[in-house]
Design a protein around this motif. Structure first.
Motif, mmCIF file in Angstrom:
data_model
loop_
_atom_site.group_PDB
_atom_site.id
_atom_site.type_symbol
_atom_site.label_atom_id
_atom_site.label_comp_id
_atom_site.label_asym_id
_atom_site.label_seq_id
_atom_site.Cartn_x
_atom_site.Cartn_y
_atom_site.Cartn_z
ATOM 1 N N PRO C 72 0.823 -1.211 0.000
ATOM 2 C CA PRO C 72 0.000 0.000 0.000
ATOM 3 C C PRO C 72 0.855 1.259 0.000
ATOM 4 N N SER C 73 0.255 2.330 -0.419
ATOM 5 C CA SER C 73 0.958 3.624 -0.463
ATOM 6 C C SER C 73 1.484 3.993 0.914
ATOM 7 N N GLY C 74 2.737 4.440 0.932
ATOM 8 C CA GLY C 74 3.325 4.877 2.192
ATOM 9 C C GLY C 74 3.928 3.755 3.015
ATOM 10 N N CYS C 75 4.041 2.560 2.419
ATOM 11 C CA CYS C 75 4.538 1.447 3.214
ATOM 12 C C CYS C 75 6.059 1.371 3.218
ATOM 13 N N GLY C 76 6.731 2.166 2.409
ATOM 14 C CA GLY C 76 8.191 2.170 2.462
ATOM 15 C C GLY C 76 8.886 1.634 1.225
ATOM 16 N N LYS C 77 8.152 1.428 0.154
ATOM 17 C CA LYS C 77 8.762 0.876 -1.051
ATOM 18 C C LYS C 77 9.810 1.815 -1.632
ATOM 19 N N SER C 78 9.408 3.056 -1.802
ATOM 20 C CA SER C 78 10.353 4.012 -2.375
ATOM 21 C C SER C 78 11.552 4.176 -1.461
ATOM 22 N N THR C 79 11.275 4.251 -0.191
ATOM 23 C CA THR C 79 12.360 4.407 0.769
ATOM 24 C C THR C 79 13.375 3.278 0.612
ATOM 25 N N PHE C 80 12.877 2.067 0.530
ATOM 26 C CA PHE C 80 13.767 0.914 0.408
ATOM 27 C C PHE C 80 14.553 0.976 -0.902
ATOM 28 N N PHE C 125 12.879 7.658 -11.013
ATOM 29 C CA PHE C 125 12.170 8.147 -9.832
ATOM 30 C C PHE C 125 10.660 8.094 -9.999
ATOM 31 N N GLN C 126 9.998 8.106 -8.839
ATOM 32 C CA GLN C 126 8.544 8.024 -8.850
ATOM 33 C C GLN C 126 7.918 9.244 -9.535
ATOM 34 N N LYS C 127 8.429 10.407 -9.161
ATOM 35 C CA LYS C 127 7.967 11.626 -9.828
ATOM 36 C C LYS C 127 9.007 11.946 -10.882
ATOM 37 N N THR C 237 5.600 -1.201 -8.095
ATOM 38 C CA THR C 237 4.382 -0.993 -8.881
ATOM 39 C C THR C 237 3.158 -1.147 -8.004
ATOM 40 N N HIS C 238 2.150 -0.397 -8.374
ATOM 41 C CA HIS C 238 0.884 -0.525 -7.667
ATOM 42 C C HIS C 238 -0.066 -1.420 -8.423
ATOM 43 N N ASN C 239 0.376 -1.766 -9.605
ATOM 44 C CA ASN C 239 -0.484 -2.525 -10.473
ATOM 45 C C ASN C 239 -0.113 -3.992 -10.316
ATOM 46 N N ASP E 173 -1.863 11.872 12.804
ATOM 47 C CA ASP E 173 -0.945 12.167 13.906
ATOM 48 C C ASP E 173 0.188 13.108 13.507
ATOM 49 N N ARG E 174 0.253 13.430 12.232
ATOM 50 C CA ARG E 174 1.377 14.276 11.810
ATOM 51 C C ARG E 174 0.914 15.406 10.906
ATOM 52 N N LEU E 175 -0.238 15.965 11.268
ATOM 53 C CA LEU E 175 -0.811 17.021 10.433
ATOM 54 C C LEU E 175 0.104 18.229 10.299
ATOM 55 N N LEU E 180 5.924 17.673 2.168
ATOM 56 C CA LEU E 180 6.946 17.124 1.274
ATOM 57 C C LEU E 180 7.586 15.870 1.849
ATOM 58 N N ALA E 181 7.318 15.577 3.102
ATOM 59 C CA ALA E 181 7.862 14.360 3.690
ATOM 60 C C ALA E 181 6.914 13.186 3.514
ATOM 61 N N LEU E 182 5.908 13.366 2.678
ATOM 62 C CA LEU E 182 4.982 12.255 2.430
ATOM 63 C C LEU E 182 5.489 11.408 1.268
ATOM 64 N N SER E 183 5.007 10.190 1.213
ATOM 65 C CA SER E 183 5.362 9.326 0.077
ATOM 66 C C SER E 183 4.621 9.820 -1.163
ATOM 67 N N GLY E 184 5.026 9.306 -2.326
ATOM 68 C CA GLY E 184 4.420 9.745 -3.575
ATOM 69 C C GLY E 184 2.903 9.628 -3.572
ATOM 70 N N GLY E 185 2.424 8.491 -3.176
ATOM 71 C CA GLY E 185 0.981 8.265 -3.191
ATOM 72 C C GLY E 185 0.270 9.133 -2.171
ATOM 73 N N GLN E 186 0.929 9.318 -1.042
ATOM 74 C CA GLN E 186 0.321 10.168 -0.012
ATOM 75 C C GLN E 186 0.195 11.602 -0.515
ATOM 76 N N GLN E 187 1.216 12.061 -1.227
ATOM 77 C CA GLN E 187 1.158 13.413 -1.777
ATOM 78 C C GLN E 187 0.000 13.540 -2.760
HETATM 79 N N1 LIG Z 1 11.482 12.783 3.417
HETATM 80 C C1 LIG Z 1 10.707 12.164 4.316
HETATM 81 N N2 LIG Z 1 10.730 12.575 5.594
HETATM 82 C C2 LIG Z 1 9.958 11.973 6.520
HETATM 83 N N3 LIG Z 1 9.134 10.951 6.255
HETATM 84 C C3 LIG Z 1 9.072 10.492 4.993
HETATM 85 C C4 LIG Z 1 9.873 11.079 3.963
HETATM 86 N N4 LIG Z 1 9.613 10.416 2.819
HETATM 87 C C5 LIG Z 1 8.703 9.465 3.109
HETATM 88 N N5 LIG Z 1 8.371 9.507 4.427
HETATM 89 C C6 LIG Z 1 7.424 8.637 5.107
HETATM 90 O O1 LIG Z 1 7.959 7.337 5.119
HETATM 91 C C7 LIG Z 1 6.948 6.388 4.837
HETATM 92 C C8 LIG Z 1 7.354 5.547 3.632
HETATM 93 O O2 LIG Z 1 7.420 6.394 2.471
HETATM 94 P P1 LIG Z 1 7.741 5.837 1.016
HETATM 95 O O3 LIG Z 1 7.943 7.034 0.166
HETATM 96 O O4 LIG Z 1 8.828 4.884 1.094
HETATM 97 O O5 LIG Z 1 6.393 5.130 0.641
HETATM 98 P P2 LIG Z 1 6.006 4.321 -0.662
HETATM 99 O O6 LIG Z 1 5.847 2.931 -0.273
HETATM 100 O O7 LIG Z 1 6.912 4.643 -1.744
HETATM 101 O O8 LIG Z 1 4.585 4.932 -0.961
HETATM 102 P P3 LIG Z 1 3.934 5.402 -2.340
HETATM 103 O O9 LIG Z 1 3.474 4.208 -3.019
HETATM 104 O O10 LIG Z 1 2.796 6.240 -1.887
HETATM 105 O O11 LIG Z 1 4.980 6.152 -3.065
HETATM 106 C C9 LIG Z 1 5.663 7.153 4.622
HETATM 107 O O12 LIG Z 1 4.908 7.097 5.792
HETATM 108 C C10 LIG Z 1 6.116 8.561 4.381
HETATM 109 O O13 LIG Z 1 5.188 9.470 4.874
#
Ligand SMILES: Nc1ncnc2c1ncn2[C@@H]1O[C@H](COP(=O)(O)OP(=O)(O)OP(=O)(O)O)[C@@H](O)[C@H]1O
Ligand SMILES: Nc1ncnc2c1ncn2[C@@H]1O[C@H](COP(=O)(O)OP(=O)(O)OP(=O)(O)O)[C@@H](O)[C@H]1O
Ligand SMILES: [Mg+2]
Ligand SMILES: [Mg+2]
Ligand SMILES: O=P([O-])([O-])[O-]
Lengths: 304, 339, 285, 315, 285
Positions: C72-80, C125-127, C237-239, E173-175, E180-187
């Motif tokens: 799911p979105s925000g689970c950490g994929k991009s981060t990893f 990159f994602q964007k 991928t989300h698909n 919890d983080r309003l 910009l610290a959100l993930s792509g999908g969250q944005q």
């Molecule tokens: N620069 C940042 N600073 C702080 N927190 C961040 C930052 N980037 C991402 N996060 C948080 O870390 C978590 C994982 O983000 P990540 O971008 O890895 O998600 P994702 O799996 O790629 O999601 P998506 O599919 O929406 O892109 C999310 O909760 C996000 O809000």
């Protein structure tokens, strides 16, 4: 320690075929006019004239960085001391007089002349006059608005010395400006204003200003070429000097230049708005220069 | 729901009024700026006009009002002597005779000065900005340097003059346990000393403006470059600097303007008023346009005041020519990049 | 609405039957097991400032395979993904614990040269983030910084990579236009082309087809298939159909944890964790 | 499908850190970093030089004049016979002139920058901006003369200023002088705010005012503050215009209609004047310079703190 | 790979049966015909500088319906969408010919106020563009500039919109953290929430679900369904199943031309043009 400064001496001041002059901005026009005429005579020497102020010029002169120092006052003991320390010997030549004009606004119809004492009342540091009527009860009870040159100028020093009796002793609640043209503007714009500055500024702004006579004890005299030269305009005519490094004087181009300066000083100082020195002073100058020139070659090895 | 796009509630109308007013205010500010500029330039130009009038016209004008003199001035303007005098003004040196005085050594002195100043300050300034923005890690040290630079911008230029006198013109002897050290270049009172001093004066402007320009480059651009295997320098040189170029140019323009108009530090490092030759090397003694202007403006003779105005026009012309290149660069690159 | 039931597969096989028949074979379980590990991650924890984004991740990315990250979105994929070429270095306040080995060298070791690392591990990159330069400049940037000078060679690379990213025919007449004047999907494909031009060993792609139409998507998928014989590919991928179509191994992330990773076929048909099953069948959230 | 992009590649580096290419590159990068470091070092050296010069000389000054007098006396008259060394009048003068200049230049400059970046057409922008930059190049004596001959009379008649030299007219012309700095630098940062942010705001039904004030300006804030700071610095450092316009009379006053002397004006007055070096009034310029340096430093620390707190970084 | 044949529909219906059963009814042909035209576009040509991006577009967007734009990448969907709230005004050198009527008023007329227009015609961009402010500030930006002052009201709006955009529980919890610290999908979801908060009459969404996982996508689709009773919605999507699922009317663009527009069901089952058929069946390119 003089060592490094002496080093730069070689780089600029003593360069063969060059003459460097710096110092008072008051004397600058005279020196520049002489330098220009000198160049027009056809010379290879590179002549430069600066205007970093008498204090600034003296500093360079004492360090042996320049050949000639323009000064709108005599050398101070501290500066002479510095010269001695650095082995700089020099001669002093007075090149012109600068009459200080005391002026008021043309609309001022009550005042035509002032005695030295009245001027002192206006300018003394302790309890100076605040209104025109404080000087003379017949005069209007209007604020006395005073304009004068910047407090770090030779003009200020000279005026206070002659009028108040001690250099730099002056009231401080007057409007000083670093640019005499601004003083002209100030006096020209205020009916109750009075100011003093170089005579040349009055000449160029006759229609905006009213010149006052100054009574030094022998009746009021207005400054003019004649009154300054024949020494009747007292005490507000100050001498302007150049100081020449005697070591530089042994260089032919400098010697030639200084001689030329003495020849032309009378004519050119008049042209730029100052008053030529009287004949006796001119003769004195000539003698001093002659002596230095005669002594210069003999002294040369010692100076190096 | 509303049916016409122009039919709107009060609040919206008010907001739009605020917005419109804001726009008018901003436009007004711009107009004011332009007005100031035009006012200043017009004053200068009008004063400069009389500088080249021939002797006889001058005599004719004596005692006439501005309007009465208009005819005489116009006819003088369209006559050859006026322009001949204009030409001699550019090619002659200073003189005590207003009808002969010119600004040639001052122009060359100023050109040498700003040329060398740009040569020293732009690479050093941009380099420092790049170091701070791209290389230096956030640390006490960086903060200190940053503070330092902001501080330097506020140091009055005369203090730089005193410093320049000490380390460029002369040298200072430092007494240290291991012996005496001579710190400084001992260059003497030459153009090079002046240019080095001016470089220090304008360095903070270049650095601060460049830093802002670098900061404005989106981080995603850097990321993209790094991800393609570019080194830090490649990223900086090929992506970040080009994108920041327009902003940096602004800094350079302002710096050159400042250097060109600065007089006080030059007097301190030994600029002169009169020089009877045109400087030909960085090791020449020199004078500069602002000095000439100051000196003429302070002269008792009103003819010199006109000459001062004419010299100001020359200075502005030099400035505009120098800026033109920078403006062109800014325009050229600024056009292409719209994030 | 008949389209709703038109399976994705069908559309794709309809598109280019021969190619698909040849190459659209995912690695068998044996092949996957035999593949040398290209990247191995162990006990990875990652923090943005004080908030932890990844929890104790252990994963091996086999060489010459496609690994898909889903979750799911925000689970950490991009981060990893960004950990794998140290892109997170650029974000202030991040912290990483654990090991990431590329060909058994720790990429976070002190003396590692990040430039070499990123050359070997490319990223999309994602964007999409094209440079504010011409399209051509964008594509040849990688080879150029790597020292390629020859204009011809660069043109060749540009054409080839744009072709592969299914963008060539759309932009071939405007190679000198600004890349910022491209449409969203075109920019995304440009970024893919740009990454290809550097010829990395590992290619990390963060939702490379998110802005693409089915035809372009399918071309990109073909590309991935084509590349995997020579490269190692990680794709977010989300698909899920896409993950199923292109990947050999799939890793499912949930709230910063790696819930499950395994052969794609198996994971989709027979997930070992309840969470995974819920997610892939849509019974989630 | 064989790929030339791949076949022509040199052999891959075996590990991440060995290999000649990487080493050469690292060396090259290292050299560059070192060069850049030196560039940044120049500014540090300059500061060191300045601090050294100021320190050494002001220490000598303070041997003759007590620090207490320097800081507390309300009179500054080193060039008079009755010498007083109270920095306060000069400090107030600087405060008045600089404060006034910023009050004038910041709103006008920002307004102009906003107009140019948000409202004006590119043609207008690219004409007006370089034109205004000409203001930065007009030598300050011109501003001084304009102040005394044009602005002062107005202030005198409208506000009843005593002297033709007053802080207000100095403020105004210094304000004019620093305008281009604020306009040019602010306009640059405003314009580098990504278009996507503007679009986002407009799409939410924001007016140009909303977009500018609530999105663009906050996003560009650090740059705007920097430009204003730079302008403040210029205003503080400006001398000639101030000496001409404000007079040269050190008055302890906060009334803008009175004549004042600024710290920098004093430094110029002495350093190009008559005072022999070594005299206390000469040494005083270093003490004044030191005070100025500390003042700007405090200001900058404060500003940096503010920037750090308010900064919005896009991306 | 069993997943491949798992129809998207099935996943979705599996997710939230009651809601879908109630609302997932697209407008019937009659309803569609009866709907008042909210936006009508006639003979629209659009140019970026000298290159034409849209050719003679004629289209009616019916009120309270969802209209989907589909078509290959770079065909002009975003361009067209951006014409409808005059976003293209912001790009230098663009030119528009033809009429776009909103409630029968020409939006390009001289006296039209773009602020009112954009307030009524909201937009979610293709590339998410959060403000560099806190999450909360982002969401309440619209209401705030519209004059809403009350903190409580704004909080309420924020919660509601974030909830609808399926983001609330992730960010509640983080309003005050930076958006910009959100993930792509969250944005992306944040941008949707932000657009909802201004409560427009027409909502233009440029690929609102491109970066979203199936669950979030499905929530957004639900949202669209929920909204269409009160709003008119135009959505650009590359996902044909999505178009089929959510829209009442579909318009197919190809190389700047509107090839075909019609009731979604019909267009997908019985396209009148060959190009359309090729595209939706994937036999394209
Ligand atoms: N620069 C940042 N600073 C702080 N927190 C961040 C930052 N980037 C991402 N996060 C948080 O870390 C978590 C994982 O983000 P990540 O971008 O890895 O998600 P994702 O799996 O790629 O999601 P998506 O599919 O929406 O892109 C999310 O909760 C996000 O809000
Ligand atoms: N700012 C611009 N300047 C010039 N051309 C542009 C610009 N933006 C888009 N284009 C061109 O206009 C055409 C249509 O672009 P548009 O963005 O409308 O495509 P799209 O249908 O949204 O595609 P995608 O699905 O990839 O986002 C494309 O060929 C694109 O390259
Ligand atoms: Mg992501
Ligand atoms: Mg698009
Ligand atoms: O410049 P002066 O020394 O004559 O005042």
């Amino acid at each position: 320690r003089p060592a490094p400064e002496g080093g730069s001496d070689a780089a600029t001041g003593s360069k063969s075929g060059s003459i460097s002059i710096d110092g008072s901005s008051t004397v600058y026009p005279v020196s520049m006019a002489v330098a220009e005429e000198f160049s027009d005579q056809g010379t290879d020497a590179e002549v430069t004239v600066g205007f970093s102020g008498t204090g600034g010029g003296m500093k360079q002169f004492a360090a042996g960085e320049i050949d000639i120092c323009d000064a709108s006052r005599g050398m101070k003991p501290a500066e002479a001391e510095k010269c001695k320390e650095n082995g700089v010997e020099f001669i002093e030549l007075s090149v012109a007089y600068d009459g200080l004009a005391v002026v008021v606004n043309p609309d001022n119809d009550w005042c035509d002349e002032l005695t030295v004492d009245q001027l002192k009342q206006m300018w003394k540091p302790e309890d100076p006059a605040q209104k025109w009527s404080d000087i003379n009860p017949d005069w209007p009870e209007e604020d006395l608005v005073l304009y004068g040159p910047g407090t770090d100028s030779g003009t200020f020093d000279y005026f206070t010395e002659e009028i108040v009796g001690e250099a730099k002793a002056s009231r401080s609640d007057y409007a000083p400006s670093e640019d005499d043209n601004m003083l002209v503007t100030g006096v020209a714009g205020d009916k109750n204003a009075l100011g003093y500055f170089g005579f040349a500024y009055y000449i160029e702004n006759k229609d905006k200003l009213k010149l006052l006579g100054v009574d030094g004890g022998d009746g009021p005299v207005k400054p003019s070429m004649e009154t300054v030269m024949d020494n009747t305009y007292k005490p507000l005519a100050r001498p302007l000097y150049i100081y020449v490094n005697t070591a530089s004087l042994k260089r032919p181009e400098v010697a030639k230049f200084v001689k030329f300066y003495m020849d032309q000083a009378a004519k050119l100082s008049k042209d730029v708005g100052y008053v030529p020195v009287p004949d006796d002073v001119a003769a004195e100058n000539a003698a001093t220069l002659e002596a230095a020139l005669g002594a210069a070659p003999a002294k040369a090895p010692a100076a190096e | 729901m509303t049916d016409a796009l122009s039919n709107e509630d009060d609040l919206l109308r008010r907001r739009k009024r605020v917005s419109a007013m804001f726009g008018v205010l901003c436009a007004g500010a711009t107009a004011l700026c332009l007005l100031i500029l035009i006012g200043l330039l017009a004053t200068v130009a009008v004063n400069a006009f009389d500088a080249f009038l021939p002797e006889q016209t001058r005599a004719e004008l004596e005692g006439k009002s501005t309007l009465e003199g208009l005819g005489a001035r116009t006819s003088a303007f369209f006559s050859a002597p006026y322009w001949q005098r204009g030409w001699t003004f550019l090619v002659e040196g200073p003189s005590w005779r207003p009808e002969k005085a010119g600004v040639n050594p001052a122009i060359f002195g100023s050109l040498w000065l700003i040329g060398l100043t740009a040569l020293f300050s732009v690479p050093a300034g941009v380099g420092a900005a790049v170091y701070l923005e791209e290389y230096a890690a956030a640390s006490r040290w960086k903060q200190l340097v940053q503070l330092n630079i902001a501080n330097l911008a506020g140091v009055p230029s005369i203090v730089y003059g005193i410093l320049g006198l000490g380390i460029f013109v002369r040298a200072v002897t430092l007494q240290a346990p291991g012996g005496d050290y001579l710190v400084g270049l001992s260059l003497g009172r030459v153009i090079l000393s002046g240019a080095l001093t001016l470089s220090l004066v304008v360095l903070p402007i270049v650095i601060l403006a460049s830093q802002e320009a670098l900061r404005a480059v989106p981080r995603s651009i850097r990321q993209a470059s790094y991800a393609l295997g570019a080194t830090k320098w490649q990223t900086t040189w090929r992506q970040v600097l080009p994108a920041a170029l327009p902003g940096m140019m602004t800094g350079v323009i302002l710096a050159i303007s400042r250097a060109l108009g600065e007089a006080a530090p030059l007097v301190a490092v030994g600029a002169v008023g009169f020089i009877n030759y045109t400087p030909t090397s960085p090791y020449s003694r020199f004078t500069a346009l602002p000095l000439q202007i100051f000196n003429w403006a302070a002269d008792p003779k009103p003819e010199f005041h006109s000459l001062a105005s004419a010299a100001i026009l020359v200075l502005l012309a030099v400035l505009i020519m120098m800026n033109a290149a920078a403006v062109w660069v800014r325009y050229h690159y600024g056009q292409r990049i719209r994030w | 609405m008949s389209i709703k039931t038109l399976p994705a597969e069908q559309r794709n096989t309809g598109l280019k039957p021969p190619r698909v028949a040849q190459s659209r074979a995912s690695r068998s379980a044996d092949e996957l097991a035999a593949s040398a590990p290209k990247i191995s991650v162990s006990s990875l924890n990652f923090y943005y400032g004080s908030s932890q984004a990844l929890y104790d991740i252990n994963l091996t990315v086999p060489e010459h395979c496609v690994t898909a990250f889903i979750g799911p979105s925000g689970c950490g994929k991009s981060t990893f993904l960004r950990c794998m070429n140290r892109m997170n270095d650029m974000i202030e306040g991040t912290r990483l614990e654990g090991d990431i080995l590329l060909d058994s060298h720790d990429i976070n070791a002190a003396r590692v040269d990040v430039v070499s690392l990123r050359k070997r591990v490319g990223m999309v990159f994602q964007k999409s983030n094209p440079f504010p330069k011409s399209i051509l400049e964008n594509v040849v940037y990688g080879p150029r910084v790597a020292g390629e000078r020859s204009k011809n060679r660069l043109m060749e690379i540009a054409e080839q990579c744009l072709e592969r990213a299914a963008l060539w025919h759309e932009v071939k007449d405007r190679l000198n236009d600004s890349a910022l004047a491209l449409s969203g999907g075109q920019q995304q494909r440009l970024c893919i082309a740009r990454a290809l031009a550097t010829d990395p060993e590992v290619l990390l792609m963060d939702e490379p087809a998110s802005a693409l139409d089915p035809a372009s998507t399918s071309r990109i998928e073909d590309l991935i298939f084509e590349l995997k014989d020579r490269y190692t590919i990680v794709i977010v991928t989300h698909n899920m159909q896409q993950a199923a179509r292109v990947s050999d191994q799939t890793a499912f992330f949930f709230q910063g944890e790696l819930v499950e990773a395994g052969r794609t076929n198996e994971l989709f048909t027979n997930p070992s964790k309840k969470q995974t099953e819920d997610y892939i069948t849509g019974r989630f959230g | 499908m064989s790929s030339p992009a791949i076949t022509n590649e040199p052999a891959r580096e075996a590990s991440l850190h060995s290999g000649g290419a990487a080493r050469t590159r690292a060396l090259y990068e290292g050299v560059i970093q070192w060069v850049l470091w030196v560039c940044a070092g120049v500014s540090v050296l300059t500061t060191l030089g300045i601090v050294l010069v100021l320190m050494v000389e002001s220490l000598q000054f303070f041997r003759e004049v007590s620090l207490v007098e320097f800081l507390t006396s309300t009179q500054w008259s080193p060039t008079f016979r009755d010498k007083h060394y109270g920095i306060l009048p000069l400090f107030c003068g600087t405060l008045l002139v600089t404060g006034g200049a910023i009050l004038i230049a910041a709103p006008i400059g920002l307004g102009t920058a906003i107009y140019l970046s948000e409202y004006a057409s590119p043609g207008v922008r690219e004409t007006v901006k370089p034109l205004l930059e000409v203001l930065a190049g007009i030598p300050s004596v011109v501003y001084g003369v304009v102040a005394v001959t044009t602005i002062s009379p107005i202030i005198k008649t409208w506000f009843g200023a005593q002297s033709i030299y007053n802080a207000a007219s100095a403020s105004i012309v210094v304000g004019f002088m620093i305008l281009p700095m604020i306009v040019s630098l602010s306009e640059d940062v405003l314009r580098s705010v990504p278009r996507a942010l503007r679009e986002a705001a407009f799409a939410l039904g924001a007016t140009k005012f909303d977009v500018t004030v609530k999105v663009i300006v906050p996003a560009a804030l650090s740059g705007i503050v920097a430009s204003v700071l730079l302008a403040v610095s210029r205003a503080i450092g400006e001398t000639m215009a101030v000496t001409l316009a404000a007079g040269a009379q050190p008055n302890l006053t906060l009334n803008p209609l009175e004549s004042v002397q600024t710290m920098t004006a004093y430094i110029v007055q002495i350093s190009s004047g008559d005072a022999p070096s070594g005299s206390p009034e000469y040494k005083a310029i270093f003490a004044v310079g030191m005070t100025l340096f500390i003042t700007t430093m405090t200001l900058n620390v404060l500003a940096q703190w503010i920037i750090r707190r308010m900064r919005e970084q896009y991306e």
